[in-house]
Design an enzyme around this catalytic site. Structure first.
Site, PDB file in Angstrom:
ATOM      1  N   THR A   1     -86.586 -40.876 -61.601  1.00  0.00           N
ATOM      2  CA  THR A   1     -85.314 -40.258 -61.973  1.00  0.00           C
ATOM      3  C   THR A   1     -84.414 -41.359 -62.513  1.00  0.00           C
ATOM      4  O   THR A   1     -84.483 -42.495 -62.058  1.00  0.00           O
ATOM      5  CB  THR A   1     -84.686 -39.604 -60.723  1.00  0.00           C
ATOM      6  OG1 THR A   1     -85.473 -38.470 -60.383  1.00  0.00           O
ATOM      7  CG2 THR A   1     -83.244 -39.176 -60.957  1.00  0.00           C
TER       8      THR A   1
ATOM      9  N   ARG B   1     -87.325 -24.511 -58.004  1.00  0.00           N
ATOM     10  CA  ARG B   1     -86.627 -25.508 -57.171  1.00  0.00           C
ATOM     11  C   ARG B   1     -85.724 -26.416 -58.025  1.00  0.00           C
ATOM     12  O   ARG B   1     -86.127 -26.908 -59.072  1.00  0.00           O
ATOM     13  CB  ARG B   1     -87.677 -26.348 -56.433  1.00  0.00           C
ATOM     14  CG  ARG B   1     -87.088 -27.430 -55.516  1.00  0.00           C
ATOM     15  CD  ARG B   1     -87.012 -28.773 -56.187  1.00  0.00           C
ATOM     16  NE  ARG B   1     -86.556 -29.814 -55.272  1.00  0.00           N
ATOM     17  CZ  ARG B   1     -86.199 -31.035 -55.642  1.00  0.00           C
ATOM     18  NH1 ARG B   1     -86.228 -31.363 -56.914  1.00  0.00           N
ATOM     19  NH2 ARG B   1     -85.804 -31.913 -54.765  1.00  0.00           N
ATOM     20  N   VAL B   2     -84.524 -26.625 -57.553  1.00  0.00           N
ATOM     21  CA  VAL B   2     -83.590 -27.537 -58.209  1.00  0.00           C
ATOM     22  C   VAL B   2     -83.150 -28.568 -57.173  1.00  0.00           C
ATOM     23  O   VAL B   2     -82.821 -28.211 -56.040  1.00  0.00           O
ATOM     24  CB  VAL B   2     -82.361 -26.770 -58.752  1.00  0.00           C
ATOM     25  CG1 VAL B   2     -81.334 -27.726 -59.311  1.00  0.00           C
ATOM     26  CG2 VAL B   2     -82.793 -25.763 -59.814  1.00  0.00           C
ATOM     27  N   GLY B   3     -83.158 -29.835 -57.563  1.00  0.00           N
ATOM     28  CA  GLY B   3     -82.777 -30.895 -56.626  1.00  0.00           C
ATOM     29  C   GLY B   3     -81.304 -31.256 -56.730  1.00  0.00           C
ATOM     30  O   GLY B   3     -80.470 -30.456 -57.170  1.00  0.00           O
ATOM     31  N   ASP B   4     -80.988 -32.468 -56.339  1.00  0.00           N
ATOM     32  CA  ASP B   4     -79.597 -32.915 -56.305  1.00  0.00           C
ATOM     33  C   ASP B   4     -79.079 -33.393 -57.658  1.00  0.00           C
ATOM     34  O   ASP B   4     -77.865 -33.454 -57.868  1.00  0.00           O
ATOM     35  CB  ASP B   4     -79.443 -34.065 -55.300  1.00  0.00           C
ATOM     36  CG  ASP B   4     -80.322 -35.253 -55.689  1.00  0.00           C
ATOM     37  OD1 ASP B   4     -81.513 -35.038 -56.005  1.00  0.00           O
ATOM     38  OD2 ASP B   4     -79.820 -36.386 -55.688  1.00  0.00           O
TER      39      ASP B   4
ATOM     40  N   GLY C   1     -84.127 -34.933 -52.996  1.00  0.00           N
ATOM     41  CA  GLY C   1     -82.926 -34.201 -53.376  1.00  0.00           C
ATOM     42  C   GLY C   1     -82.342 -33.282 -52.324  1.00  0.00           C
ATOM     43  O   GLY C   1     -81.117 -33.152 -52.228  1.00  0.00           O
TER      44      GLY C   1
ATOM     45  N   THR D   1     -80.738 -41.102 -56.471  1.00  0.00           N
ATOM     46  CA  THR D   1     -82.153 -40.788 -56.644  1.00  0.00           C
ATOM     47  C   THR D   1     -82.814 -40.751 -55.276  1.00  0.00           C
ATOM     48  O   THR D   1     -82.496 -41.564 -54.413  1.00  0.00           O
ATOM     49  CB  THR D   1     -82.869 -41.806 -57.553  1.00  0.00           C
ATOM     50  OG1 THR D   1     -84.275 -41.507 -57.539  1.00  0.00           O
ATOM     51  CG2 THR D   1     -82.667 -43.242 -57.094  1.00  0.00           C
ATOM     52  N   GLY D   2     -83.709 -39.796 -55.092  1.00  0.00           N
ATOM     53  CA  GLY D   2     -84.383 -39.687 -53.803  1.00  0.00           C
ATOM     54  C   GLY D   2     -84.736 -38.255 -53.501  1.00  0.00           C
ATOM     55  O   GLY D   2     -84.771 -37.413 -54.407  1.00  0.00           O
TER      56      GLY D   2
HETATM   57  N1  ASP Z   1     -83.535 -36.581 -56.637  1.00  0.00           N
HETATM   58  C1  ASP Z   1     -84.547 -36.003 -57.472  1.00  0.00           C
HETATM   59  C2  ASP Z   1     -84.809 -34.578 -57.020  1.00  0.00           C
HETATM   60  O1  ASP Z   1     -84.838 -34.350 -55.821  1.00  0.00           O
HETATM   61  C3  ASP Z   1     -85.828 -36.771 -57.478  1.00  0.00           C
HETATM   62  C4  ASP Z   1     -85.729 -38.256 -57.580  1.00  0.00           C
HETATM   63  O2  ASP Z   1     -84.649 -38.822 -57.544  1.00  0.00           O
HETATM   64  O3  ASP Z   1     -86.768 -38.921 -57.704  1.00  0.00           O
HETATM   65  O4  ASP Z   1     -85.057 -33.743 -57.836  1.00  0.00           O
END
Ligand code: ASP
Length: 338
Positions: free
Chosen positions: A203, A231-234, A257, A254-255
């Site tokens: 990301t 699915r939608v992340g952060d 989500g 990033t991480g």
């Molecule tokens: N934060 C992103 C998500 O959860 C993924 C990532 O940062 O690697 O979609």
């Protein structure tokens, strides 16, 4: 020329300078957090990442040095990272369960907290530009899927065939995760709701401070490998994956989500500064190393405060990152101990 005219021109000149500003500039960039450790990449791959981080860092810094806006620096860097197959954003995005690529992005401007975001788009070459267009040319903050794509077409953004985003590397990641998931189901080890493997890289996000004192942040991603059910992340969630406010700081995360959404990570860092008087470094460290870590959320953030200080904490083994702070200190790093 009469004196009044000369005086007016002089005043206009001063006005323009003030609008452009001569304050400090700073930029911080991430290319994803995860289990990257010395030795986990081939020397060639490591060099490729470092070269790319250096290149986009210089490009973003150049925009700010030339008097460009923090928003322009954010979009200049993120579009380059989206166009590179190295990162999980734009081309090179991870695959969903159905072997498609669904892209999320967001951007926020610290001057007035204007923001734009898109979720689950499949045909827009640069989701960060669409997020910016949502912010600037629509009355909304977050558009999703077909509606967001329709808006992209109406606004004349570059549309590509979904196959443009495919890379063999990410397909291989999907196969590995699918095998692991199916094995786990066969062995009936319960269903943990995290996804093993490859969400952990790629990301991208940028936080920047321009000469006029305006902060901006943006984030772009393909999300997590094997994601399903829309699915939608952060990353497209303002306050979770992205935040910018001139009173405090600009943040991109990033991480994993789901944790970043539940703990409102990006906005929590700014709130700690605003209401608790913490420094950026303290606030960011507390959220990433204490609050999020305790919750079981893995990841990191990059952030710039209103004075051009930079913080880049992560609680994973590594995070691709690069920054130049207001004092001109330059960082390009990937591992924990760099
Ligand atoms: N934060 C992103 C998500 O959860 C993924 C990532 O940062 O690697 O979609």
């Amino acid at each position: 020329m009469n004196k009044v005219l000369i005086l007016m021109m002089a005043l206009m000149g001063i006005g323009e300078l003030a609008a452009q500003g001569d304050g400090p500039i700073a930029i911080a960039i991430h290319g994803g957090a995860g289990s990257v450790r010395p030795g986990s990449l081939t020397p060639e791959a490591e060099k490729e990442y470092r070269d790319m981080l250096n290149k986009v860092l210089d490009a973003g810094y150049q925009v700010l040095r030339d008097g460009g806006s923090s928003l322009d620096a954010v979009t200049a860097v993120i579009t380059q990272m989206e166009d590179s197959p190295l990162f999980n954003a734009g081309k090179g995005a991870v695959f969903t369960y159905e072997e498609t690529n669904e892209l999320d992005a967001s951007i926020m401007f610290g001057k007035d907290r204007s923001a734009g975001a898109v979720a689950g788009v499949r045909i827009v070459k640069n989701p960060i530009l669409l997020a910016r267009t949502v912010m600037e040319n629509s009355p909304h903050v977050l558009l999703a899927r077909e509606g967001a794509e329709q808006f992209a077409k109406e606004q004349g953004l570059e549309i590509v065939d979904p196959a443009y985003f495919h890379t063999e590397k990410r397909m291989e990641s999907l196969r590995r995760v699918r095998e692991a998931k199916e094995k786990e189901a066969r062995e009936k080890q319960g269903s943990r709701n995290d996804t093993p493997g490859d969400w952990k890289y790629g990301t991208v996000g940028v936080a920047a401070l321009d000469r006029a004192g305006n902060l901006a942040a943006g984030t772009s991603t393909g999300g997590m490998t094997y994601k399903r059910w829309g699915r939608v992340g952060d990353s497209p969630i303002i306050g979770a994956g992205t935040w910018a406010d001139n009173q405090t700081c600009a943040v991109s995360a990033t991480g994993h989500g789901e944790f970043f959404i539940r703990w409102g990570v990006a906005q929590d860092i700014a709130a700690r500064m605003e209401y608790g008087g913490q420094t950026l470094q303290d606030a960011a460290d507390t959220v990433i190393h204490k609050v999020l870590k305790k919750a079981g959320g893995e990841g990191g953030i990059i952030a710039v405060d209103k004075n051009g200080k930079v913080a880049m904490p992560f609680n994973t083994a590594g995070m691709f990152r690069a920054a130049i702070d207001a004092d001109g200190n330059r960082t390009v790093a990937m591992y924990g101990e760099e």
